[in-house]
Design a protein around this motif. Structure first.
Motif, PDB file in Angstrom:
ATOM      1  N   PHE A   1      20.615 -46.169  -3.158  1.00  0.00           N
ATOM      2  CA  PHE A   1      21.006 -46.381  -1.768  1.00  0.00           C
ATOM      3  C   PHE A   1      19.758 -46.390  -0.881  1.00  0.00           C
ATOM      4  O   PHE A   1      18.815 -45.623  -1.104  1.00  0.00           O
ATOM      5  CB  PHE A   1      21.967 -45.292  -1.306  1.00  0.00           C
ATOM      6  CG  PHE A   1      23.303 -45.332  -1.986  1.00  0.00           C
ATOM      7  CD1 PHE A   1      24.375 -45.997  -1.413  1.00  0.00           C
ATOM      8  CD2 PHE A   1      23.481 -44.712  -3.222  1.00  0.00           C
ATOM      9  CE1 PHE A   1      25.598 -46.050  -2.053  1.00  0.00           C
ATOM     10  CE2 PHE A   1      24.708 -44.763  -3.869  1.00  0.00           C
ATOM     11  CZ  PHE A   1      25.771 -45.434  -3.286  1.00  0.00           C
ATOM     12  N   VAL A   2      19.760 -47.254   0.111  1.00  0.00           N
ATOM     13  CA  VAL A   2      18.652 -47.359   1.061  1.00  0.00           C
ATOM     14  C   VAL A   2      19.216 -47.113   2.456  1.00  0.00           C
ATOM     15  O   VAL A   2      20.198 -47.755   2.857  1.00  0.00           O
ATOM     16  CB  VAL A   2      17.972 -48.738   0.995  1.00  0.00           C
ATOM     17  CG1 VAL A   2      16.758 -48.776   1.917  1.00  0.00           C
ATOM     18  CG2 VAL A   2      17.564 -49.064  -0.432  1.00  0.00           C
TER      19      VAL A   2
ATOM     20  N   ASP B   1      27.923 -51.230   1.232  1.00  0.00           N
ATOM     21  CA  ASP B   1      28.010 -49.773   1.116  1.00  0.00           C
ATOM     22  C   ASP B   1      26.634 -49.106   1.139  1.00  0.00           C
ATOM     23  O   ASP B   1      26.510 -47.920   0.855  1.00  0.00           O
ATOM     24  CB  ASP B   1      28.777 -49.374  -0.147  1.00  0.00           C
ATOM     25  CG  ASP B   1      28.062 -49.824  -1.426  1.00  0.00           C
ATOM     26  OD1 ASP B   1      27.010 -50.487  -1.324  1.00  0.00           O
ATOM     27  OD2 ASP B   1      28.555 -49.502  -2.524  1.00  0.00           O
ATOM     28  N   LEU B   2      25.560 -49.885   1.438  1.00  0.00           N
ATOM     29  CA  LEU B   2      24.175 -49.429   1.556  1.00  0.00           C
ATOM     30  C   LEU B   2      23.461 -49.301   0.214  1.00  0.00           C
ATOM     31  O   LEU B   2      22.344 -48.790   0.157  1.00  0.00           O
ATOM     32  CB  LEU B   2      24.060 -48.092   2.327  1.00  0.00           C
ATOM     33  CG  LEU B   2      24.650 -48.066   3.728  1.00  0.00           C
ATOM     34  CD1 LEU B   2      24.424 -46.686   4.362  1.00  0.00           C
ATOM     35  CD2 LEU B   2      24.040 -49.148   4.606  1.00  0.00           C
ATOM     36  N   SER B   3      24.091 -49.757  -0.866  1.00  0.00           N
ATOM     37  CA  SER B   3      23.444 -49.706  -2.169  1.00  0.00           C
ATOM     38  C   SER B   3      22.698 -51.008  -2.440  1.00  0.00           C
ATOM     39  O   SER B   3      22.920 -52.025  -1.768  1.00  0.00           O
ATOM     40  CB  SER B   3      24.467 -49.464  -3.277  1.00  0.00           C
ATOM     41  OG  SER B   3      25.331 -50.580  -3.403  1.00  0.00           O
TER      42      SER B   3
ATOM     43  N   VAL C   1      16.803 -43.697  -0.864  1.00  0.00           N
ATOM     44  CA  VAL C   1      15.462 -43.971  -0.338  1.00  0.00           C
ATOM     45  C   VAL C   1      15.546 -44.021   1.180  1.00  0.00           C
ATOM     46  O   VAL C   1      16.201 -44.895   1.753  1.00  0.00           O
ATOM     47  CB  VAL C   1      14.888 -45.294  -0.886  1.00  0.00           C
ATOM     48  CG1 VAL C   1      13.437 -45.460  -0.442  1.00  0.00           C
ATOM     49  CG2 VAL C   1      14.992 -45.319  -2.402  1.00  0.00           C
ATOM     50  N   ALA C   2      14.886 -43.067   1.822  1.00  0.00           N
ATOM     51  CA  ALA C   2      14.907 -42.943   3.284  1.00  0.00           C
ATOM     52  C   ALA C   2      13.485 -42.703   3.779  1.00  0.00           C
ATOM     53  O   ALA C   2      13.230 -41.779   4.552  1.00  0.00           O
ATOM     54  CB  ALA C   2      15.831 -41.796   3.705  1.00  0.00           C
ATOM     55  N   SER C   3      12.575 -43.553   3.319  1.00  0.00           N
ATOM     56  CA  SER C   3      11.153 -43.336   3.595  1.00  0.00           C
ATOM     57  C   SER C   3      10.692 -43.906   4.925  1.00  0.00           C
ATOM     58  O   SER C   3       9.514 -43.815   5.273  1.00  0.00           O
ATOM     59  CB  SER C   3      10.305 -43.912   2.453  1.00  0.00           C
ATOM     60  OG  SER C   3      10.687 -45.234   2.148  1.00  0.00           O
ATOM     61  N   GLY C   4      11.605 -44.498   5.699  1.00  0.00           N
ATOM     62  CA  GLY C   4      11.313 -44.843   7.077  1.00  0.00           C
ATOM     63  C   GLY C   4      10.428 -46.060   7.260  1.00  0.00           C
ATOM     64  O   GLY C   4      10.413 -46.991   6.460  1.00  0.00           O
TER      65      GLY C   4
END
Length: 418
Positions: A297-298, A287-289, A105-108
């Motif tokens: 992961f985010v 680990d960004l999870s 998820v990289a929705s900013g």
């Protein structure tokens, strides 16, 4: 192995975090679906140049399908995510649902008006190309309205501008707007003088560019003031309307107000469960999870990540590194290996103020002025996606430097009624 038997990685967001995660999975034994609400990747650090008519939209954006045309394990989909079901590993979009084995998820982030969403109508922010074109139209039409105005007070209101927020975006907008008023437009108007414009930069904190060392912040403030920008420090905004801004008991009359003061995480973060910080960013594992869902992961502006007791900044290099790290951890999980903690490499901080004026913080090396401006120019051109984009942007900047002209001063669309 048939493609449909491969693990499915779903990436939401085609910004720096999502695109770098997708690219890092190019040779992985997975099938990737990249979904974004637009069809392009945007080089956000130069978005203010589009807003200030220095560059055109295609100069800083490229179609996602074109960028990924040689990566055969990825499908690009233009759609809007509406819901995430982490228990059933499914994401609902406007165009239907997609299941996943791994989710990035990289929705900013979006604009944050600190509980005053009604200010958005009068003080547009800058996050997308649509925002940039809206601000450009708003800014150029202000000069046109000043040219039409008969009453001197009304003319002054149209020639005055307020930028709220003293971070990099606010500083860059203020400095560039001052140059436009002082150097680009004066010979083009007959009944108004753009040089009479007053550019106000308002910052609630004690200094501009608060993420930089105090010495560079002070240099940036002095450079802004040399350009003619009035810098208001320690002045929180208390009200915004169509005629100006209130700073407590102080009033600034201006028909154009721009917002660069704060951001909030994408609302998708709330659907992931778990803890979030005050800005809505998701608190992730090392680990960004997600702690309860290691397959999710985010990354980027949506992730709340700390390192050495300090939050990792919401900047493009951090998002790129997070995206690449998430992809590497997905590879490790598929291979049955152990994941590792994300480590942010800080390569420095820089901001431009105007022509031959910038500040650069590279840790032990800090400098400002003309040298910093050339370093800023090189860094931004170097990291642009696409060889054509680099050539075009460099040519436009050379032309602008020699002539003070900004070629993209075309007004399109209709001004919002207020």
């Amino acid at each position: 192995m048939a493609d449909n038997a491969l693990p499915h990685v779903l990436v939401i967001g085609g910004g720096f975090g999502g695109l770098w995660a997708t690219r890092a999975l190019a040779s992985a034994p997975v099938r990737v679906t990249l979904v974004d609400r637009t069809n392009h990747h945007l080089f956000q650090p130069l978005l203010y140049q589009v807003a200030m008519a220095g560059l055109s939209s295609p100069d800083i954006a490229a179609p996602l399908r074109h960028i990924l045309r040689r990566q055969h394990n990825v499908v690009v989909r233009m759609d809007v995510a509406r819901g995430i079901d982490v228990e059933h590993r499914r994401v609902r979009f406007d165009g239907g649902s997609l299941d996943y084995d791994y989710l990035v998820v990289a929705s900013g982030a979006r604009h944050a008006y600190f509980g005053h969403d009604e200010w958005a109508r009068h003080a547009p922010g800058l996050k997308t190309l649509d925002d940039a074109l809206h601000i450009r139209r708003h800014m150029l039409e202000a000069f046109e309205a000043a040219e039409r105005a008969v009453d001197p007070r009304a003319q002054a209101e149209w020639l005055d501008f307020v930028i709220i927020g003293g971070g990099p975006t606010g500083v860059e907008l203020a400095g560039t707007l001052a140059e436009i008023a002082r150097h680009t437009l004066p010979r083009e108007f007959r009944h108004s003088d753009p040089r009479r414009s007053k550019i106000h930069l308002v910052e609630a904190g004690p200094r501009v560019l608060a993420s930089m060392p105090p010495s560079l912040s002070d240099r940036a403030r002095r450079q802004l003031e040399r350009l003619g920008v009035s810098v208001h420090l320690g002045k929180p905004v208390t009200a915004i309307d169509e005629r100006g801004v209130d700073l407590g008991d102080e009033r600034i009359d201006a028909r154009t107000v721009l917002w660069a003061a704060g951001v909030a995480a994408s609302p998708l973060g709330a659907q992931l469960g778990g803890d979030r910080d005050r800005a809505g960013r998701v608190r992730v594992a090392e680990d960004l999870s997600l702690p309860a869902h290691p397959e999710v992961f985010v990354v980027g502006d949506l992730a709340a990540v700390a390192q050495d007791g300090k939050p990792v900044p919401g900047v493009a290099p951090a998002a790129k590194q997070m995206g690449a790290h998430a992809a590497a951890m997905i590879r490790e999980r598929i291979a049955g290996g152990a994941t590792r903690a994300f480590h942010y490499r800080d390569y420095g901080n820089l901001a431009t103020i105007g022509r031959m004026a910038a500040v650069v913080d590279l840790g032990r090396l800090r400098f400002s002025g003309a040298l910093a401006w050339f370093f800023w120019l090189w860094a931004h051109v170097f990291f642009l996606i696409g060889f054509r984009n680099r050539l075009v942007v460099m040519a436009e900047w050379i032309w602008s430097y020699v002539t003070y002209q900004r070629h993209a001063r075309i007004i399109i669309g209709r001004r919002d009624e207020s």
